[in-house]
Structure formats: structure tokens, C-alpha cells
Design a protein around this motif. Structure first.
Motif, PDB file in Angstrom:
ATOM      1  N   GLU A 420      -8.490   7.352  -9.496  1.00 57.76           N
ATOM      2  CA  GLU A 420      -8.118   6.778  -8.204  1.00 57.76           C
ATOM      3  C   GLU A 420      -6.808   5.988  -8.271  1.00 57.76           C
ATOM      4  O   GLU A 420      -5.961   6.100  -7.373  1.00 57.76           O
ATOM      5  N   ALA A 421      -6.631   5.181  -9.320  1.00 59.05           N
ATOM      6  CA  ALA A 421      -5.412   4.384  -9.429  1.00 59.05           C
ATOM      7  C   ALA A 421      -4.175   5.282  -9.507  1.00 59.05           C
ATOM      8  O   ALA A 421      -3.139   4.999  -8.880  1.00 59.05           O
ATOM      9  N   GLU A 422      -4.274   6.359 -10.254  1.00 57.44           N
ATOM     10  CA  GLU A 422      -3.153   7.292 -10.373  1.00 57.44           C
ATOM     11  C   GLU A 422      -2.863   7.966  -9.042  1.00 57.44           C
ATOM     12  O   GLU A 422      -1.692   8.124  -8.654  1.00 57.44           O
ATOM     13  N   LEU A 423      -3.911   8.349  -8.323  1.00 53.92           N
ATOM     14  CA  LEU A 423      -3.731   8.952  -6.996  1.00 53.92           C
ATOM     15  C   LEU A 423      -3.014   7.987  -6.058  1.00 53.92           C
ATOM     16  O   LEU A 423      -2.122   8.388  -5.298  1.00 53.92           O
ATOM     17  N   PHE A 424      -3.408   6.723  -6.117  1.00 53.75           N
ATOM     18  CA  PHE A 424      -2.777   5.732  -5.252  1.00 53.75           C
ATOM     19  C   PHE A 424      -1.293   5.594  -5.563  1.00 53.75           C
ATOM     20  O   PHE A 424      -0.452   5.642  -4.651  1.00 53.75           O
ATOM     21  N   TYR A 425      -0.927   5.429  -6.826  1.00 48.59           N
ATOM     22  CA  TYR A 425       0.467   5.182  -7.182  1.00 48.59           C
ATOM     23  C   TYR A 425       1.356   6.403  -6.974  1.00 48.59           C
ATOM     24  O   TYR A 425       2.569   6.266  -6.830  1.00 48.59           O
ATOM     25  N   ARG A 426       0.774   7.577  -6.927  1.00 46.71           N
ATOM     26  CA  ARG A 426       1.578   8.768  -6.645  1.00 46.71           C
ATOM     27  C   ARG A 426       2.007   8.803  -5.184  1.00 46.71           C
ATOM     28  O   ARG A 426       3.099   9.271  -4.868  1.00 46.71           O
ATOM     29  N   ALA A 427       1.151   8.312  -4.286  1.00 51.40           N
ATOM     30  CA  ALA A 427       1.469   8.310  -2.846  1.00 51.40           C
ATOM     31  C   ALA A 427       0.722   7.159  -2.187  1.00 51.40           C
ATOM     32  O   ALA A 427      -0.332   7.369  -1.568  1.00 51.40           O
ATOM     33  N   ASP A 429       1.164   5.195   0.527  1.00 53.42           N
ATOM     34  CA  ASP A 429       0.921   5.241   1.970  1.00 53.42           C
ATOM     35  C   ASP A 429      -0.156   6.257   2.333  1.00 53.42           C
ATOM     36  O   ASP A 429      -1.016   5.994   3.184  1.00 53.42           O
ATOM     37  N   ARG A 430      -0.095   7.418   1.707  1.00 56.22           N
ATOM     38  CA  ARG A 430      -1.091   8.453   1.989  1.00 56.22           C
ATOM     39  C   ARG A 430      -2.488   7.968   1.599  1.00 56.22           C
ATOM     40  O   ARG A 430      -3.454   8.180   2.337  1.00 56.22           O
ATOM     41  N   HIS A 435      -7.961   6.020   3.011  1.00 55.18           N
ATOM     42  CA  HIS A 435      -9.060   5.233   2.462  1.00 55.18           C
ATOM     43  C   HIS A 435      -9.300   3.896   3.161  1.00 55.18           C
ATOM     44  O   HIS A 435     -10.384   3.332   3.043  1.00 55.18           O
ATOM     45  N   ILE A 436      -8.295   3.390   3.870  1.00 54.27           N
ATOM     46  CA  ILE A 436      -8.441   2.079   4.514  1.00 54.27           C
ATOM     47  C   ILE A 436      -8.399   2.238   6.025  1.00 54.27           C
ATOM     48  O   ILE A 436      -7.393   2.701   6.581  1.00 54.27           O
ATOM     49  N   PRO A 437      -9.470   1.879   6.737  1.00 55.18           N
ATOM     50  CA  PRO A 437      -9.480   2.010   8.200  1.00 55.18           C
ATOM     51  C   PRO A 437      -8.440   1.104   8.844  1.00 55.18           C
ATOM     52  O   PRO A 437      -8.241  -0.031   8.402  1.00 55.18           O
ATOM     53  N   SER A 438      -7.769   1.594   9.868  1.00 54.73           N
ATOM     54  CA  SER A 438      -6.750   0.795  10.560  1.00 54.73           C
ATOM     55  C   SER A 438      -7.190   0.381  11.962  1.00 54.73           C
ATOM     56  O   SER A 438      -6.506  -0.404  12.621  1.00 54.73           O
ATOM     57  N   TYR A 439      -8.317   0.943  12.422  1.00 51.01           N
ATOM     58  CA  TYR A 439      -8.814   0.580  13.762  1.00 51.01           C
ATOM     59  C   TYR A 439     -10.342   0.537  13.720  1.00 51.01           C
ATOM     60  O   TYR A 439     -10.974   1.445  13.168  1.00 51.01           O
ATOM     61  N   PRO A 440     -10.939  -0.516  14.273  1.00 47.65           N
ATOM     62  CA  PRO A 440     -10.277  -1.717  14.778  1.00 47.65           C
ATOM     63  C   PRO A 440      -9.723  -2.551  13.629  1.00 47.65           C
ATOM     64  O   PRO A 440     -10.096  -2.347  12.475  1.00 47.65           O
ATOM     65  N   LYS A 441      -8.890  -3.506  13.974  1.00 42.75           N
ATOM     66  CA  LYS A 441      -8.256  -4.324  12.939  1.00 42.75           C
ATOM     67  C   LYS A 441      -9.270  -5.087  12.100  1.00 42.75           C
ATOM     68  O   LYS A 441      -9.040  -5.373  10.932  1.00 42.75           O
ATOM     69  N   THR A 442     -10.404  -5.399  12.718  1.00 40.68           N
ATOM     70  CA  THR A 442     -11.424  -6.160  11.989  1.00 40.68           C
ATOM     71  C   THR A 442     -12.023  -5.341  10.847  1.00 40.68           C
ATOM     72  O   THR A 442     -12.679  -5.899   9.963  1.00 40.68           O
ATOM     73  N   ALA A 443     -11.804  -4.028  10.864  1.00 43.35           N
ATOM     74  CA  ALA A 443     -12.318  -3.184   9.777  1.00 43.35           C
ATOM     75  C   ALA A 443     -11.388  -3.194   8.567  1.00 43.35           C
ATOM     76  O   ALA A 443     -11.774  -2.764   7.477  1.00 43.35           O
ATOM     77  N   GLU A 455       5.342  -4.009  -3.048  1.00 37.59           N
ATOM     78  CA  GLU A 455       5.491  -4.497  -1.672  1.00 37.59           C
ATOM     79  C   GLU A 455       6.338  -3.568  -0.808  1.00 37.59           C
ATOM     80  O   GLU A 455       5.945  -3.202   0.310  1.00 37.59           O
ATOM     81  N   SER A 456       7.505  -3.172  -1.260  1.00 38.46           N
ATOM     82  CA  SER A 456       8.409  -2.345  -0.440  1.00 38.46           C
ATOM     83  C   SER A 456       7.856  -0.940  -0.210  1.00 38.46           C
ATOM     84  O   SER A 456       8.225  -0.278   0.760  1.00 38.46           O
ATOM     85  N   LYS A 457       6.959  -0.488  -1.088  1.00 39.55           N
ATOM     86  CA  LYS A 457       6.434   0.870  -0.987  1.00 39.55           C
ATOM     87  C   LYS A 457       5.316   0.993   0.050  1.00 39.55           C
ATOM     88  O   LYS A 457       4.994   2.095   0.488  1.00 39.55           O
ATOM     89  N   ILE A 458       4.728  -0.131   0.448  1.00 33.09           N
ATOM     90  CA  ILE A 458       3.671  -0.083   1.467  1.00 33.09           C
ATOM     91  C   ILE A 458       4.006  -1.031   2.608  1.00 33.09           C
ATOM     92  O   ILE A 458       3.136  -1.672   3.182  1.00 33.09           O
TER      93      ILE A 458
END
Length: 514
Positions: A420-427, A429-430, A435-443, A455-458
């Protein structure tokens, strides 16, 4: 020197290291000991794949769990005590090991001096690492070993415990035990059948009973450890080094400036084997261990921590013999060089290097407590860092929602496996979108912890967050581990106490209202 005062001196220094050493070394210090103990006592915590597959023994975590249980029963299970009390316990054991080393080396002042100044032992001596526990037990065993040919076998109890918890300790002790058998005045068969085998059976029976109880099935963890790490080669997943790494980098690094008297002692021993009998046995053991460890692809400094007392014995003996003939000023010059040579790396490693991922935890614990007590909600903290970069529930002690990027090895041998960590660092934003819900904001997570190099990559994802803390971590940043640890809090939390840790957010909201 008075034995009680000597022990108290060692204890004072080891307890001092509990407060002085404020840096992160390796994840196992927390994830293979404190985290497991916390789950045993308080019912929540994270068990890594090693515990799911049964390759770790519960013996060391159970000792810490006993301490946690006592704190819970007397209502002192505060996060500060849960973090520091196991280190006190380890410091106590390491102090006794120091004292036994002092006895073993003939109660020489040089042994006190080297033990107290050796930077790597100060750095590790109070850490809750199985390697530290192993080294302390091994040092005690060395002090009881029959160097005088009196056929004492009390050392076997410590050796057996060492080998059960860390099977690789057998590599160190096999040459020494064979030497004992070859030099014994007793019948070898009698010694094996009446001492070696019974003691080994008792220790392994107790270990199997403890592990089988906590795993809920009959299990032999030393075998599982060997099978996964060496027969299946899972250990290489966490990095590989060339075969000569322990000889050219590993051992010189953990000895530091102490490598000079050690090297002189090695040369003297090779030139005159008959004069230095104990040194010769130790040197053979060190060489066999390094050769064997060099076969394995995955190598770490802490793996050879168990060799430190053997190397220090040679260094102490070398300095003692030299100082008999040396002038007083020469002795002082050498002592000052050794002191300064150890003090510099000790200061940097203990107080500066990789401090941020530990320093952030009390802040996160406070966030979690405020959310539970005042906001009447649960914090939801996301760690976007290389896996196991920080401690976990053991340093927060609140049953909040935590998530980190996992890095489990390919234990089921899947094709084209990527953790999972390798998948994250390859992309990044994707991964966040999927994996992280954006709506509603409380989620969304209430807080995100990351290194500044990410920081600059996300930046798009972080538009939903305010920066609330920035902590220095290391001077040596890379693509994944930055110079600073950053903590972000979600904007516009729809709960009482919105952005309670973010003054910048409050000021902005006040200006908009005006």
C-alpha cells in the motif's frame, strides 16, 4: 569500587538515557513491543503481520503488559506513564547487565568507563527493542559463562531465553557452547543430557505455553521466525545490503571511536593466540556471527547489537593492558578522545536525528483527548508517511480512528504484488481519491500527518486542511522522509470546537464574519 555504588552509577546513566534519548530509531521499538502490550491490556492497538503470522514471541510484550496492567489497576495508566515506564524497566535490566559486564571483565575501571560512554549502547540501552532485551540477557550470560573451566551452567538459562525470543542469538552462542563442551572436565554426554537438554526443554516449554495461549493455537514461534525470515526470504523485502556490509559498515559504525582499541586488540590476539584465551574465543564467535549474518540479505545495525559486549570486552582488556605501561597523561589523552568521540554521535543521535516522529505523538494524544472529552467526538488521524514512521496507539492511549500506509511483505507470494505504501507514493493524488472519502467533509480525516517533502504533491487534497504544527525531524531528507513533520487539521469541522488547535483558522473565520 563498591558493588552497590557501581550498580547505582550504571542505573543512573541508563535512567538518564530514558529522558535524554528522544529520537526515533526503528519501528520495532514500538510496534513489536508497546503496541502489542497495549492491545493485550486495553483491548485496542495494531498487530502487524508478524503477529498475525505468529513469527514473534509474546514473552517480551507480556512483561510490558504486566507493567501496563499494574498502572491500570492503580489508575495511573496515563499516556505519559505508558510511554516511559517500559523504558524504565528496560533501563533497569540493562543496568544489571552493565554490572555483570563489570564483574566479567574483572572489575576494571576501563569497563565502567567504556560502558558509560559507548554511544550506541546509550542510544539503545533503554529502548524497548527485543534486540536490547536480547543484548542485556546475553551480557548477563557472558558474565556467568565458565571461562574459568568450572563447568557452571547457570548461563544457559539466559542463553535459552535469548534464543527463544530471538532465534538468531543461537548463531552467537553456538560457538561458545561448543567451546564449553570441548573444554569441560565432565562427561560431555552427562553435561548435554543433564544440563543443556533439560534447561532448553524447560525454557522452550514455557515459551511455547505462553505463545500458544496468546495466539490461541499450538505454535513454535522460533520456527515461524526462521521460516518466514530466512527460508522464505521475507526479510529481504525490507531492504538488502552487500555481503560485506557488517564488516565494513555495520560493526565499525556501532563501535564508533571504540573500534580503534577493538582493532588493536584483534591484531594482538591474532599475533599471540595463547596469551589471550578469552579474547580468542570471543573473536572466533564475532567472526562466525558476522560471516553467518552476512549471508542474509537484510541487514541492520541493531542485529549485531548482541555483539557489542563481546567487542567491548576486547576493547577493555586492550586498554587495561596498555594502561599498565602507559604514562598518566597518555591515559588521560586516550580517555578524553574516547569520551569526545562517543559524545558527539551520542548527542546527535539521541537528541536531534529523527526526533519529529516521536515529538508529534504527545500533540496527537492531546488532540485525541480533547476530541473525546470536549468535542464529544472521535479524532480521525491519517498518517501519510512511510509505514510505521511513528508509534501508534501506545503513544495516544485513546480509542480513536488511526490509519497509516501499510507495507506488508508478499507473504502469500502474489504475482505483481505492490504494498500500500508503495502504491501511494507512486501516485499520491490517485490513491487519496480512491481511498479517502471527500463528501461529506465530515467523512474526511480530522487530521493528517505527513513529511514536508510530500506537501506539494498533495496540495489539492490539503486545500481542505490548515497546518497546525510543524516539527523538525531530520537534517537528511529524501523523497519520502522530509526535514519536518507536518500536522494538518480539517477546515470547517461541523462539530463544537471547530479547529480548536488552529488559531490561524479561528482568526480567518472572525475576519470573514466581520
Amino acid at each position: 569500587m563498591n558493588p552497590v555504588l557501581t550498580f547505582l552509577l550504571f542505573l543512573t546513566v541508563r535512567v538518564a538515557s530514558v529522558f535524554i534519548v528522544k529520537t526515533f530509531y526503528v519501528p520495532d521499538e514500538y510496534w513489536q513491543s508497546l503496541e502489542v502490550a497495549h492491545k493485550l491490556v486495553f483491548g485496542y492497538g495494531y498487530l502487524t503481520w508478524e503477529w498475525l503470522e505468529g513469527i514473534r514471541s509474546y514473552i517480551y510484550p507480556v512483561i510490558i503488559a504486566g507493567l501496563y496492567k499494574i498502572l491500570a489497576l492503580i489508575h495511573l495508566d496515563l499516556v505519559e506513564y505508558l510511554v516511559i515506564s517500559p523504558r524504565f524497566l528496560q533501563a533497569l535490566l540493562s543496568s544489571y547487565a552493565d554490572y555483570r559486564f563489570y564483574i566479567w571483565t574483572g572489575k576494571k575501571k576501563w569497563s565502567i568507563f567504556l560502558l558509560l560512554i559507548t554511544f550506541f549502547w546509550f542510544y539503545c540501552g533503554s529502548r524497548t527493542l527485543a534486540n536490547t532485551f536480547e543484548t542485556a540477557l546475553s551480557t548477563i550470560a557472558l558474565s556467568y559463562f565458565p571461562w574459568d573451566k568450572r563447568d557452571k551452567t547457570s548461563y544457559l538459562w539466559f542463553v535459552g531465553t535469548c534464543c527463544y525470543i530471538r532465534p538468531t542469538a543461537a548463531i552467537v552462542w553456538l560457538p561458545l557452547c561448543l567451546n564449553h563442551l570441548l573444554s569441560t572436565k565432565l562427561s560431555k554426554t552427562e553435561l548435554i543430557l543433564k544440563r543443556f537438554v533439560p534447561i532448553g526443554l524447560i525454557i522452550f516449554s514455557i515459551g511455547i505455553a505462553i505463545d500458544s495461549y496468546f495466539y490461541g493455537k499450538l505454535i513454535l514461534t522460533p520456527w515461524e521466525f526462521i521460516k518466514f525470515n530466512y527460508l522464505l526470504g521475507i526479510g529481504s523485502f525490507y531492504g538488502t545490503h552487500p555481503w560485506h556490509w557488517y564488516f565494513l559498515t555495520g560493526l565499525p559504525s556501532i563501535l564508533g571511536v571504540n573500534y580503534l582499541p577493538f582493532l588493536i586488540g584483534v591484531i594482538q590476539t591474532i599475533r599471540n593466540k595463547e596469551m589471550y584465551i578469552i579474547r580468542k574465543q570471543l573473536l572466533i564467535t564475532i567472526f562466525i556471527t558476522l560471516i553467518t549474518y552476512s549471508i542474509f540479505q537484510h541487514k541492520e545495525f541493531r542485529f549485531i547489537l548482541i555483539l557489542l559486549p563481546l567487542c567491548l570486552y576486547i576493547s577493555v582488556d586492550t586498554l587495561v593492558r596498555w594502561s599498565y605501561k602507559a604514562s598518566k597523561w597518555a591515559v588521560w589523552v586516550v580517555a578524553i578522545i574516547l569520551l569526545i568521540g562517543n559524545a558527539i554521535p551520542n548527542y546527535y543521535l539521541s537528541l536531534v536525528h529523527q526526533r519529529g516522529t516521536l515529538e508529534v505523538m504527545p500533540f496527537l494524544a492531546e488532540i485525541s483527548k480533547v476530541y473525546t472529552d470536549e468535542v464529544n467526538s472521535r479524532a480521525n488521524i491519517l498518517f501519510l508517511m512511510p509505514c510505521h514512521s511513528t508509534p501508534y496507539y501506545s503513544h495516544i492511549h485513546q480509542n480513536v480512528t488511526l490509519r497509516f500506509l501499510t507495507c506488508n511483505p508478499n507473504i502469500h507470494m502474489k504475482q505483481n504484488y505492490i504494498d500500500e505504501a508503495e502504491l501511494f507514493y507512486r501516485a499520491p493524488d490517485r490513491w487519496l481519491r480512491s481511498h479517502i472519502p471527500s463528501y461529506p467533509k465530515t467523512a474526511m480525516p480530522t487530521h493528517v500527518v505527513l513529511f514536508d517533502s510530500l506537501e506539494s504533491k498533495i496540495s489539492d487534497f490539503l486545500t481542505n486542511y490548515y497546518l497546525i504544527d510543524r516539527i523538525h525531524h531530520t537534517d537528511y531528507a529524501d523523497e519520502r522522509v522530509g526535514n519536518y513533520v507536518l500536522v494538518f487539521e480539517r477546515k470547517n469541522l461541523n462539530t463544537p470546537g471547530d479547529n480548536i488547535f488552529n488559531k490561524e483558522a479561528e482568526e480567518t473565520d472572525d475576519q470573514e464574519a466581520f
